[in-house]
Every structure is written in structure tokens, then in C-alpha cells.
Design an enzyme around this catalytic site. Structure first.
Site, PDB file in Angstrom:
ATOM      1  N   HIS A   1      45.578  32.287  34.408  1.00 22.14           N
ATOM      2  CA  HIS A   1      45.189  32.224  35.818  1.00 22.14           C
ATOM      3  C   HIS A   1      46.082  33.103  36.681  1.00 22.14           C
ATOM      4  O   HIS A   1      47.160  33.520  36.255  1.00 22.14           O
ATOM      5  CB  HIS A   1      45.282  30.772  36.313  1.00 22.14           C
ATOM      6  N   ILE A   2      45.616  33.389  37.874  1.00 19.01           N
ATOM      7  CA  ILE A   2      46.406  34.050  38.913  1.00 19.01           C
ATOM      8  C   ILE A   2      46.543  33.062  40.059  1.00 19.01           C
ATOM      9  O   ILE A   2      45.540  32.728  40.710  1.00 19.01           O
ATOM     10  CB  ILE A   2      45.716  35.343  39.407  1.00 19.01           C
TER      11      ILE A   2
END
EC number: 3.1.-.-
Lengths: 171, 171
Positions: A115-116
Site C-alpha cells: 500500500h501507499i
């Protein structure tokens, strides 16, 4: 010395993530937007070159990472982190496992959910206010990332790149 | 896309610079402490790999940089920037010239004075108040830097490392 292994997405995707991070992410000024491949771990400063060599030998086995940022999700209620979800691929899972197995310092604290992060350290009220908005706006970006980075943390919490490893898939 | 070529000093020297930067440097959150080898220049995003290859061919010719941060200086009255002066060596001068000559985009705006900025965007009063204090505290650190970095700027002004080049002096 605290180290971590990350992949930085394209400038375009970093710029997009930053439009949210500058408002919602307490770590916004500490590092540009990234995907964690190995969570921060502590080593003696003298070990860094040996670790760097191990990462190089791993990176040499992989071609560019195929990334699909597919939606906005949240880790709530575990934490109030909101993020661009990156679809888990066999390639991402394998490079993540290789980094943990071959460096062999620190264990994964969670199942790997690439994820970011775009928001963190929100109050529950803020989270419940912001998350539905961001989820509705959503995200749908595909790209290739052709390198990963070994980064180290300074005393103020910010991160500097130690070394870059290209994912050429040549060996 | 805006690029620059920099050398990051050791964690120790970065931590020391940050004790001042967090109070006095408006760019503190945009990048960790650095020595500029080629000032920011604009290129098309498609040119970055070609430029990276040129930097690699330059870096391959150099051994580690011998750095001596010898005193606290100021660019006043040209600008109100206060910095750790890095003693100019033949090696630093040559790598700086090679980067300008071989990349051939942008010309040096100033004579090359290698430095680590610790304060900027001060008012003249602030400058005149702070500079004598910092100059008296001074700095005297010697170290080797065995790599340089190509960095690119995001829309918010922060910088991400594109690539790292080791200075092995092998070719």
C-alpha cells in the site's frame, strides 16, 4: 541505525498521493510516498553494506514490479491509516518474503498488504469523516516500478536513500 | 522534471546539520542534508535514463569523496544562506565540472563552493543574529562519501532519489 526497503512509485503517483498526505499524513515531511517491502528494522551501522549486498542479490532476480493501485482502503480499526491499496501479486509477495528470509532481521508484524499510505494519526472522528470521501474519489493507476531502495532513518525521523537496486530480471 | 545531483554526508553529519536546519532552513522538510554537485536542471521525464547513464560513467571514474566540513560560513550579502563549508578539493572540483560538461544542461550559476546548507530564507536581522552564534560553535568533521545520488523533485518541492552511483574508482 534503522533501515527499511521500499519502492517509490512514479512521480505522477507520488504527486497524487502527496495531495492527500500534505493534509492527512503526519509523516508527510519525513519521506516521499512509498510502498514498504520490508518494515523498518534495526542494525549496527557497520552491517549496512552486508545487508545492501543481500538486497542486491535479491533484486537481481526480479524484473520490474507491476503495480496496480486499485482503490482507497483503510486499516481501521487496527489503525487509522488510509491508503492506496496495491493489488498483491505473486511477484510482490515473493520479493517481500525474500527480503525477510535472506536479511533475517525482524519478522513481518502483519500479513503483507502492499500500500501507499495517504493518511495516518487521524482521530477516529477525522477518519470516519475523511475515509468515505477518499474512498469515493478512489484510485486506479497501473505502472511499472523498475527499482527498489534501501533507506535509513535520521534522528529526526526523516529518511535518506542509501542505495538503489534496479529490477532488471537479468540473472 | 527537475533533477539534481547531490552527495549525502554520513548520518552523523546529517543529524548534526538537522539540529540547525529544523529551526533555520525553510527546505528542512523537503530533503535530508546534502552537498549539491550539480544544481537543479529541467529535463523531459523521458531523458532521465540517458542522464543517469552519463552520471554512472562519470561516477565510475572517481574514488570516494574526501570531505572536510571546516567551518560555518554565510553567502551574505548575495543570499542569507548559512552553511557548513566543505573544503574545495581537486576531486570535488573535477566531478562538479564533469557533471556540467557531460550532462551539458544548465550552466553553473555561481563559482562552485561546496557546502551543506543549515539556514536559509532568514531576514537580514535573523541572519545577523544567528550567524555569529553558529560561526562561533563552528564545525570540524572529516569523512569519506562513497556514493552520489541523482534526485528528482516532486510538485510539492520535495526530492526523491532516482539512482545511486558508487564511487569505487575502479575504472
Amino acid at each position: 541505525m534503522k533501515l527499511s526497503v521500499v519502492a517509490f512509485p512514479s512521480k505522477k503517483l507520488q504527486d497524487l498521493a502527496n495531495t492527500y498526505r500534505k493534509r492527512y499524513d503526519s509523516h508527510y515531511t519525513k519521506i516521499t510516498p512509498y510502498i514498504t517491502l520490508k518494515e523498518p528494522f534495526d542494525v549496527e551501522e557497520s552491517q549496512i553494506e552486508e545487508i545492501s549486498n543481500k538486497i542486491k542479490s535479491i533484486a537481481d532476480q526480479y524484473g520490474p514490479l507491476e503495480i496496480h493501485a486499485s482503490k482507497v482502503s483503510s486499516f481501521f480499526p487496527a489503525t487509522n491509516v488510509i491508503y492506496f491499496k496495491i493489488e498483491l501479486t505473486e511477484q510482490l509477495q515473493k520479493i517481500h518474503e525474500d527480503l525477510y528470509n535472506k536479511i533475517n532481521i525482524g519478522k513481518p508484524k502483519h500479513v503483507f498488504i502492499p500500500h501507499i499510505t495517504i493518511a495516518r494519526d487521524l482521530t477516529e472522528t477525522e477518519h470516519d469523516d475523511i475515509f468515505p470521501q477518499l474512498r469515493m474519489i478512489g484510485i486506479n493507476e497501473k505502472e511499472e516500478i523498475d527499482r527498489i531502495h534501501l533507506i535509513y532513518q535520521l534522528e529526526d525521523g526523516s529518511w535518506t536513500t542509501y542505495e538503489t537496486y534496479k529490477l532488471t530480471g537479468e540473472s
